[in-house]
Design an enzyme around this catalytic site. Structure first.
Site, PDB file in Angstrom:
ATOM      1  N   ARG A 167     -50.994 -34.451  27.093  1.00 46.02           N
ATOM      2  CA  ARG A 167     -50.161 -34.883  25.966  1.00 46.02           C
ATOM      3  C   ARG A 167     -51.002 -35.116  24.714  1.00 46.02           C
ATOM      4  O   ARG A 167     -50.519 -34.926  23.589  1.00 46.02           O
ATOM      5  CB  ARG A 167     -49.383 -36.146  26.329  1.00 46.02           C
TER       6      ARG A 167
ATOM      7  N   GLU B 104     -29.661 -35.778  24.873  1.00 40.61           N
ATOM      8  CA  GLU B 104     -30.432 -34.540  25.034  1.00 40.61           C
ATOM      9  C   GLU B 104     -29.668 -33.297  24.600  1.00 40.61           C
ATOM     10  O   GLU B 104     -30.245 -32.370  24.032  1.00 40.61           O
ATOM     11  CB  GLU B 104     -30.884 -34.397  26.490  1.00 40.61           C
TER      12      GLU B 104
ATOM     13  N   PHE C  13     -35.077 -34.673  31.907  1.00 39.47           N
ATOM     14  CA  PHE C  13     -33.879 -34.890  31.097  1.00 39.47           C
ATOM     15  C   PHE C  13     -33.614 -33.720  30.155  1.00 39.47           C
ATOM     16  O   PHE C  13     -32.468 -33.337  29.935  1.00 39.47           O
ATOM     17  CB  PHE C  13     -34.008 -36.195  30.314  1.00 39.47           C
TER      18      PHE C  13
ATOM     19  N   ARG D 177     -48.677 -35.041  32.011  1.00 35.99           N
ATOM     20  CA  ARG D 177     -49.282 -36.351  31.780  1.00 35.99           C
ATOM     21  C   ARG D 177     -50.278 -36.690  32.877  1.00 35.99           C
ATOM     22  O   ARG D 177     -51.048 -37.633  32.763  1.00 35.99           O
ATOM     23  CB  ARG D 177     -48.210 -37.438  31.672  1.00 35.99           C
TER      24      ARG D 177
END
Length: 320
Positions: free
Chosen positions: A17, A65, A90, A174
């Site tokens: 990230r 979203e 999501f 991540r």
């Protein structure tokens, strides 16, 4: 690239990230058309510095979203280059219809960035695992599907996406991973990279599992097994030439990825092999709704520790 004196296991680990947000800021500095669109995920996407530097170019739609993807498609219609940043679970599950209709079918210049994909949110359980995203988006026409393995490849994929018109999906991990590629690495869509040569058996991997495949190859080398390790950062389009060469030249192929075993990288490889040069293929991934647990624990559970991948390669060779 690894060498016998340079074990992948001993290298420092990095959060991709950080490479993502730096690349996005650099691109925004160079091109006023670059904008970010998020779903109340500024913190988890590490976009606080981007927000401070470009306050009028980060659009936060809140926890909506479907609206997020629709807004991005509208921005693309207006000549902007939107990078949509949201937890992959999501982004892809809740907004799949909008991704299909507003982005892929409409062939809009939208870059979908699936943050913390796979099982990175391990302790939050199955609702937050994003193991289906690759299979879902691979099924959509016009969509390039990219799974970078390290920070260098993440930034390179971002630069390619910004310079190339059309829809793209980039997984941004991540989970801490070691650097695999040199700083001058250039991402080429549809192009695999042989990160370790070998002619006994082939491992094909990407994302957070690639370094584990390299570690498995190190273990196998100690036993005299020469393992070819292929990095496949683009699941769509797939480098079918590299897959078929592996099918012809080695005893078989083991695929390993932080994704469902149904229709992801393993499925793409198997489809290619069946049509072009049948051989044994072992698909390592997640075959079910994975339970709650740390990402590392879950990868090990599904046979994707270095030792687990090595064992799958040994078993395949024994069947040859």
């Amino acid at each position: 690239m690894t060498s016998p004196q340079d074990s992948i296991v001993d290298r420092p680990r990095f959060d991709c990230r950080n490479a993502y947000v730096k690349a996005l800021a650099d691109l925004a500095q160079e091109d006023h058309r670059i904008v970010g669109v998020v779903n109340d995920s500024v913190g988890s996407s590490k976009l606080d510095a981007f927000k401070k530097a470009f306050p009028d170019r980060l659009i936060n739609v809140g926890i909506a979203e479907q609206d997020m993807v629709g807004v991005a498609a509208g921005l693309a219609n207006g000549g902007r280059i939107p990078f949509v940043s949201a937890a992959s679970s999501f982004l892809t599950a809740r907004a799949l219809e909008q991704i299909k209709a507003d982005v892929a079918y409409s062939n809009r210049n939208v870059k979908l960035c699936g943050m913390s994909p796979g099982m990175a949110y391990g302790e939050l359980g199955p609702t937050h695992h994003s193991i289906e995203d690759i299979a879902w988006l691979r099924a959509l026409d016009n969509m390039t599907v990219i799974v970078p393995a390290d920070p260098v490849e993440t930034a390179a994929a971002m630069r390619w996406a910004a310079a190339t018109d059309g829809p793209a999906f980039i997984r941004v991990s991540r989970m801490s991973v070691p650097e695999i590629y040199p700083e001058d690495y250039e991402f080429v869509p549809g192009k695999a990279i042989t990160v370790r040569e070998g002619d006994d058996v082939t491992l094909i991997s990407n994302g957070t599992v690639l370094w584990r495949a390299l570690a498995a190859a190190e273990q196998l080398a100690a036993e005299g097994i020469n393992t070819r390790v292929i990095s496949m950062p683009t699941v769509k389009p797939l480098d079918t030439d590299a897959v078929l060469a592996a099918a012809r030249e080695t005893a078989g192929i083991v695929t390993a990825e932080e994704a469902t075993t149904a229709g992801s990288l393993g499925g793409a490889v198997a489809e290619t092999v069946v049509a072009g040069h049948p051989t044994r293929v072992t698909i390592l991934g997640v075959p079910e709704f994975a339970p709650t647990g740390s990402a590392g624990f879950l990868l090990d559970r599904y046979g994707m520790s270095p030792s687990g991948i090595a064992e799958s390669a040994r078993a395949l060779i024994q069947q040859h």
